[in-house]
Design an enzyme around this catalytic site. Structure first.
Site, short mmCIF file in Angstrom:
data_model
loop_
_atom_site.label_atom_id
_atom_site.label_comp_id
_atom_site.label_asym_id
_atom_site.label_seq_id
_atom_site.Cartn_x
_atom_site.Cartn_y
_atom_site.Cartn_z
N ARG A 88 -5.05 -6.27 0.37
CA ARG A 88 -4.24 -5.89 -0.78
C ARG A 88 -3.92 -4.40 -0.70
O ARG A 88 -4.74 -3.60 -0.24
CB ARG A 88 -5.00 -6.16 -2.09
CG ARG A 88 -5.07 -7.62 -2.51
CD ARG A 88 -3.70 -8.18 -2.91
NE ARG A 88 -3.78 -9.58 -3.31
CZ ARG A 88 -3.53 -10.61 -2.49
NH1 ARG A 88 -3.19 -10.41 -1.24
NH2 ARG A 88 -3.61 -11.85 -2.93
N HIS A 139 4.19 -8.41 3.23
CA HIS A 139 3.20 -9.33 2.64
C HIS A 139 3.50 -10.77 3.07
O HIS A 139 3.76 -11.65 2.25
CB HIS A 139 3.17 -9.22 1.10
CG HIS A 139 1.92 -9.85 0.51
ND1 HIS A 139 1.36 -9.45 -0.66
CD2 HIS A 139 1.13 -10.86 0.97
CE1 HIS A 139 0.27 -10.18 -0.92
NE2 HIS A 139 0.12 -11.05 0.07
P1 NDP Z 1 -13.29 -14.61 0.61
O1 NDP Z 1 -13.64 -14.52 -0.84
O2 NDP Z 1 -13.55 -15.89 1.32
O3 NDP Z 1 -14.03 -13.46 1.42
C1 NDP Z 1 -14.19 -12.19 0.94
C2 NDP Z 1 -15.20 -11.45 1.80
O4 NDP Z 1 -15.29 -10.11 1.34
C3 NDP Z 1 -16.60 -12.04 1.70
O5 NDP Z 1 -17.22 -12.01 2.95
C4 NDP Z 1 -17.31 -11.09 0.73
O6 NDP Z 1 -18.71 -10.99 0.92
C5 NDP Z 1 -16.66 -9.79 1.10
N1 NDP Z 1 -16.75 -8.82 0.00
C6 NDP Z 1 -16.22 -8.90 -1.25
N2 NDP Z 1 -16.54 -7.81 -1.96
C7 NDP Z 1 -17.28 -7.02 -1.16
C8 NDP Z 1 -17.90 -5.75 -1.32
N3 NDP Z 1 -17.82 -5.07 -2.47
N4 NDP Z 1 -18.60 -5.26 -0.28
C9 NDP Z 1 -18.71 -5.94 0.87
N5 NDP Z 1 -18.13 -7.14 1.10
C10 NDP Z 1 -17.43 -7.67 0.08
O7 NDP Z 1 -11.74 -14.23 0.71
P2 NDP Z 1 -10.71 -14.69 1.83
O8 NDP Z 1 -11.29 -14.41 3.15
O9 NDP Z 1 -10.23 -16.06 1.56
O10 NDP Z 1 -9.48 -13.71 1.50
C11 NDP Z 1 -9.63 -12.31 1.50
C12 NDP Z 1 -8.41 -11.63 0.91
O11 NDP Z 1 -7.31 -11.68 1.81
C13 NDP Z 1 -7.83 -12.27 -0.36
O12 NDP Z 1 -8.59 -11.92 -1.50
C14 NDP Z 1 -6.42 -11.72 -0.39
O13 NDP Z 1 -6.41 -10.52 -1.12
C15 NDP Z 1 -6.12 -11.43 1.07
N6 NDP Z 1 -5.05 -12.31 1.60
C16 NDP Z 1 -3.89 -11.74 2.06
C17 NDP Z 1 -2.90 -12.51 2.59
C18 NDP Z 1 -1.66 -11.90 3.16
O14 NDP Z 1 -0.71 -12.61 3.50
N7 NDP Z 1 -1.62 -10.60 3.34
C19 NDP Z 1 -3.00 -13.98 2.65
C20 NDP Z 1 -4.26 -14.48 2.15
C21 NDP Z 1 -5.23 -13.65 1.65
P3 NDP Z 1 -19.68 -12.27 0.63
O15 NDP Z 1 -19.26 -13.32 1.62
O16 NDP Z 1 -21.03 -11.77 0.90
O17 NDP Z 1 -19.42 -12.66 -0.79
C1 OXD Z 2 -2.98 -14.76 -0.78
C2 OXD Z 2 -1.84 -14.00 -0.35
O1 OXD Z 2 -3.87 -14.18 -1.40
O2 OXD Z 2 -0.85 -14.62 0.05
O3 OXD Z 2 -3.04 -15.97 -0.50
O4 OXD Z 2 -1.84 -12.77 -0.39
#
Ligand code: NDP
Ligand code: OXD
Length: 309
Positions: free
Chosen positions: A224, A272
């Site tokens: 993001r 994006h």
């Molecule tokens: P998940 O919720 O599956 O994974 C998030 C990861 O981040 C987890 O491993 C979590 O740790 C870790 N995390 C969260 N907060 C912290 C913190 N404060 N400190 C350390 N680690 C942290 O999310 P996804 O993998 O499914 O997606 C991630 C992000 O990707 C989405 O939220 C979205 O914003 C972005 N995205 C962007 C897209 C694009 O086209 N650009 C498309 C899809 C997604 P733990 O496992 O221990 O909870």
């Molecule tokens: C998502 C994205 O969060 O597209 O799926 O950014």
């Protein structure tokens, strides 16, 4: 009991048709058409306009049609205490992995530099390094970060990741929590951010963090825009602490035409579109959760409202 789809892009009909094909028995509405607000029990949303959810008195459940849910927590009018789910999907994960790999390989083979050279009609071989020379660090080892980590390992990259709780992924060095962030950063020559945007992660890609990376590190942010402090990135690129950055996400989207990122030759911009929910791939989990809600069963891919992701 019916579903309303709320999003501001031109994909409402696409989603409606895909949902209707999969579940002809369910009434599905666009929020833009006339529809019985009191019948709506589920809202399928993507960056819904602020306030739209509060007009459904019998809403039981909110589903994000993407992986991220930050827009729901940022909207103070999002009804509290309702379950929120998000998309966890193998295709979304492999699309993201391909995006990050494309950025990494372009960097490795100096394509970004060649693009600059081309604007000057400059024929100049650039030194490259190889997969085995690099350690890639992933901020966030969730659904997307884990898929990326496994692909990186398959290609032969030294791979490490950082998350809240420690992960166990074959051949991936796992770091966890704030205490281990510095050690993780110290050896991440390429850093990919796949964290959710929460109060704890907003602005995490800042000067202090970049200074802990090896000199000349390359950064990829596909999570993001709110993770990045824009002025810090420019300062670090100009000082040489960072050698380049590929960015898919921005504070304001679309990125305004006068934003300095556009003109910076070390910044590579995509709109994006790293990884987008595919309706055919995602609709089954949406319908499955609708049925579960009808039967009072536990929903899948639930978001923690405490953690914000
Ligand atoms: P998940 O919720 O599956 O994974 C998030 C990861 O981040 C987890 O491993 C979590 O740790 C870790 N995390 C969260 N907060 C912290 C913190 N404060 N400190 C350390 N680690 C942290 O999310 P996804 O993998 O499914 O997606 C991630 C992000 O990707 C989405 O939220 C979205 O914003 C972005 N995205 C962007 C897209 C694009 O086209 N650009 C498309 C899809 C997604 P733990 O496992 O221990 O909870
Ligand atoms: C998502 C994205 O969060 O597209 O799926 O950014």
């Amino acid at each position: 009991m019916s579903i309303v789809i709320i999003r501001q892009d031109d994909k409402i009909e696409l989603w409606k048709e895909a949902l209707q094909r999969a579940a002809p028995d369910i009434s599905i509405y666009s929020y833009l058409e006339e529809h019985p607000a009191d019948e709506i029990t589920m809202a399928l949303v993507w960056k819904n306009p602020k306030g739209t959810l509060s007009q459904y008195p019998n809403l039981e459940y909110i589903a994000s049609s993407g992986a991220g849910v930050d827009f729901l927590f940022e909207d103070e009018t999002t009804p509290k205490n309702l379950p929120i789910t998000r998309v966890v999907d193998a295709m979304l994960a492999s699309d993201m992995s391909e995006y990050v790999l494309a950025a990494i390989f372009s960097y490795l083979k100096r394509f970004y530099q060649y693009k600059i050279n081309q604007t000057k009609s400059l024929w100049k071989p650039e030194q490259y390094r190889r997969i085995a020379d690099y350690t890639v660090g992933i901020l966030g080892l969730g659904a997307l970060g884990t898929a990326l980590a496994k692909d990186l390992v398959r290609f032969g990259f030294k791979t490490q990741g950082w998350s809240n709780s420690r992960k166990k992924i074959d051949k991936v060095t796992a770091f966890a929590g704030k205490d281990e962030l510095a050690e993780f950063l110290g050896s991440s020559e390429i850093l990919a951010c796949l964290l959710p945007l929460t109060n704890a992660t907003a602005g995490i890609l800042n000067k202090e963090l970049f200074n802990q990376l090896p000199k000349g590190a390359f950064v990829i942010n596909a999570a993001r825009g709110g993770h990045l402090v824009d002025v810090d990135l420019i300062e670090m690129l100009d000082s040489g602490q960072l050698s380049g950055a590929t960015l898919d996400v921005f504070h304001q989207e679309p990125l305004s035409s006068d934003h300095p990122f556009w003109q910076h030759e070390k910044i590579h911009i995509t709109p994006h579109y790293a990884s987008v929910s595919d309706t055919d791939s995602v609709v089954p989990q949406i319908i499955e959760n609708y049925r579960r809600m009808q039967h009072g069963e536990l929903l899948t891919n639930l978001v923690s409202t405490d953690k914000g992701y």
